[in-house]
Design a protein around this motif. Structure first.
Motif, PDB file in Angstrom:
ATOM      1  N   GLN A 105      -2.579  -6.365   5.808  1.00  0.00           N
ATOM      2  CA  GLN A 105      -1.543  -6.671   4.810  1.00  0.00           C
ATOM      3  C   GLN A 105      -0.934  -8.054   5.027  1.00  0.00           C
ATOM      4  O   GLN A 105       0.238  -8.287   4.768  1.00  0.00           O
ATOM      5  N   ASN A 106      -1.773  -8.951   5.512  1.00  0.00           N
ATOM      6  CA  ASN A 106      -1.310 -10.303   5.808  1.00  0.00           C
ATOM      7  C   ASN A 106      -2.531 -11.212   5.898  1.00  0.00           C
ATOM      8  O   ASN A 106      -3.453 -10.943   6.661  1.00  0.00           O
ATOM      9  N   ASP A 136      -1.484  -7.736  -4.473  1.00  0.00           N
ATOM     10  CA  ASP A 136      -0.229  -8.195  -5.057  1.00  0.00           C
ATOM     11  C   ASP A 136       0.458  -9.059  -4.009  1.00  0.00           C
ATOM     12  O   ASP A 136       1.085  -8.545  -3.068  1.00  0.00           O
ATOM     13  N   ARG A 137       0.356 -10.365  -4.162  1.00  0.00           N
ATOM     14  CA  ARG A 137       0.884 -11.296  -3.170  1.00  0.00           C
ATOM     15  C   ARG A 137       2.388 -11.467  -3.255  1.00  0.00           C
ATOM     16  O   ARG A 137       2.998 -12.100  -2.375  1.00  0.00           O
ATOM     17  N   SER A 138       3.011 -10.919  -4.293  1.00  0.00           N
ATOM     18  CA  SER A 138       4.470 -11.026  -4.430  1.00  0.00           C
ATOM     19  C   SER A 138       5.199 -10.054  -3.504  1.00  0.00           C
ATOM     20  O   SER A 138       6.410 -10.169  -3.291  1.00  0.00           O
ATOM     21  N   LYS A 139       4.470  -9.073  -2.987  1.00  0.00           N
ATOM     22  CA  LYS A 139       5.053  -8.069  -2.095  1.00  0.00           C
ATOM     23  C   LYS A 139       4.972  -8.544  -0.650  1.00  0.00           C
ATOM     24  O   LYS A 139       4.051  -9.247  -0.250  1.00  0.00           O
ATOM     25  N   LYS A 140       5.941  -8.156   0.148  1.00  0.00           N
ATOM     26  CA  LYS A 140       5.929  -8.421   1.584  1.00  0.00           C
ATOM     27  C   LYS A 140       6.158  -7.109   2.334  1.00  0.00           C
ATOM     28  O   LYS A 140       7.245  -6.541   2.244  1.00  0.00           O
ATOM     29  N   ILE A 177       1.889  -7.722   1.930  1.00  0.00           N
ATOM     30  CA  ILE A 177       0.993  -7.729   0.773  1.00  0.00           C
ATOM     31  C   ILE A 177       0.545  -6.299   0.465  1.00  0.00           C
ATOM     32  O   ILE A 177       0.246  -5.506   1.365  1.00  0.00           O
ATOM     33  N   LYS A 178       0.502  -5.956  -0.818  1.00  0.00           N
ATOM     34  CA  LYS A 178       0.084  -4.624  -1.235  1.00  0.00           C
ATOM     35  C   LYS A 178      -1.237  -4.697  -1.997  1.00  0.00           C
ATOM     36  O   LYS A 178      -1.525  -5.666  -2.704  1.00  0.00           O
ATOM     37  N   THR A 211      -3.431  -3.611  -5.049  1.00  0.00           N
ATOM     38  CA  THR A 211      -3.168  -3.129  -6.407  1.00  0.00           C
ATOM     39  C   THR A 211      -3.921  -1.814  -6.638  1.00  0.00           C
ATOM     40  O   THR A 211      -4.776  -1.418  -5.835  1.00  0.00           O
TER      41      THR A 211
END
Length: 312
Positions: free
Chosen positions: A16-17, A49-53, A55-56, A58
């Motif tokens: 997730q990174n 989805d790179r806007s999540k921290k 990263i998630k 989709t």
């Protein structure tokens, strides 16, 4: 679309990174990011989805990740097929072993195995059963030695040996005069147990037909050492149960306190487990053959009753 791109996708999905995924993939972060972006552009979808921290993945990305796992595994199988055709047994193999098996089993087979198969780079990790199952599913380890049965859909279980439980009963214990033990003799309230999370602990609790969560009236012990349990038993704090192979290295004074069970002896089944995709199966079979052959000489055959580590 390339296998390398799919491998990068799997790494990002796991960590997730992007930076950490690149580090684990031994490439620069810009290289990994560019290749993932190329794949997304080719498919005309967003996998992450790179806007999540952090990263998630989709919703459509989750389907891509699952398919990527299948494709990467099948690609790896091609090398396995070639190795098997050539009769080659070598390469890297990551083996996990649970803590209650590692100290006794590893010294028994490791030297023989590496001498017989010098082309195998065996990497050994000590982890809990739960961690090993997860790491096999994620492809981080190739096989593991654990107490079974587990009966998990994606795993294959190949029994290696059956290890009896042995009682350690000090001279001040109520069972000190018993020549042999029976499961009904046991009282969970005076049995010293390993800390929670060990499958051997769960096996003992199942043997005593006791709920997994029970209260100790006097103290709570958080230990992962059979040696500690034996020393506490000698101090008059109860008895304990230990696996048979752990009894072989005890000194003669401590061996006098060992009591075996009447047949059928309660025992744990120790197996080599691996993913059903059977990658590196030639190395898995080599491990099984060496370990089974060695342990058969250490544990005499007897009638046993398998105690499940998971309460089944």
């Amino acid at each position: 679309m390339t296998i390398t791109q799919l491998q990068y996708v799997l790494s990002v999905a796991e960590h997730q990174n992007f930076t950490l995924a690149a580090e684990k993939s031994y490439v620069t972060q810009p290289t990994l990011s560019m290749q993932v972006q190329k794949l997304e552009d080719e498919l005309d979808i967003l996998i992450f989805d790179r806007s999540k921290k952090p990263i998630k993945v989709t919703e459509v990305g989750k389907k891509i990740v699952e398919q990527a796992k299948n494709i990467v595994n099948e690609a790896n199988r091609i090398k396995d097929i070639v190795d098997q055709e050539k009769g080659f047994i070598g390469g890297e193999y990551i083996l996990g072993i649970i803590p209650t098996v590692m100290p006794t089993l590893l010294p028994m087979f490791l030297k023989t195995f590496i001498n017989k198969y010098p082309k195998i780079n065996l990497i050994i990790k000590e982890q809990s059963t739960e961690s090993l199952i997860r790491n096999i599913q994620d492809g981080h380890i190739d096989g593991a030695i654990v107490a079974t049965p587990l009966e998990i859909e994606f795993l294959k279980e190949r029994p290696l040996y059956y290890e009896p439980f042995v009682g350690y009963v000090p001279n001040n214990h109520r069972l000190k005069d018993a020549k042999m033990l029976n499961p009904e003799d046991l009282d969970i309230k005076d049995i010293l147990l390993l800390r929670d999370g060990h499958c051997f602990r769960d096996g003992v609790i199942n043997l005593c037909n006791t709920p997994k969560k029970h209260e100790d009236e006097h103290f709570q012990l958080q230990s992962g050492s059979f040696e500690t349990l034996i020393n506490l038993a000698n101090e008059g704090l109860g008895m304990t149960l230990i696996p048979y192979l752990n009894t072989l290295e005890l000194d003669e004074n401590k061996k006098k306190n060992l009591k075996h069970f009447n047949i059928p002896s309660p025992a744990r089944e120790i197996s080599l487990i691996y993913h059903k995709n059977e990658l590196k199966i030639q190395i898995t079979e080599a491990l099984r053959d060496v370990i089974s052959g060695i342990v058969r000489g250490a544990i005499k055959f007897q009638d046993v009753k398998i105690i499940s580590p998971v309460g089944k």
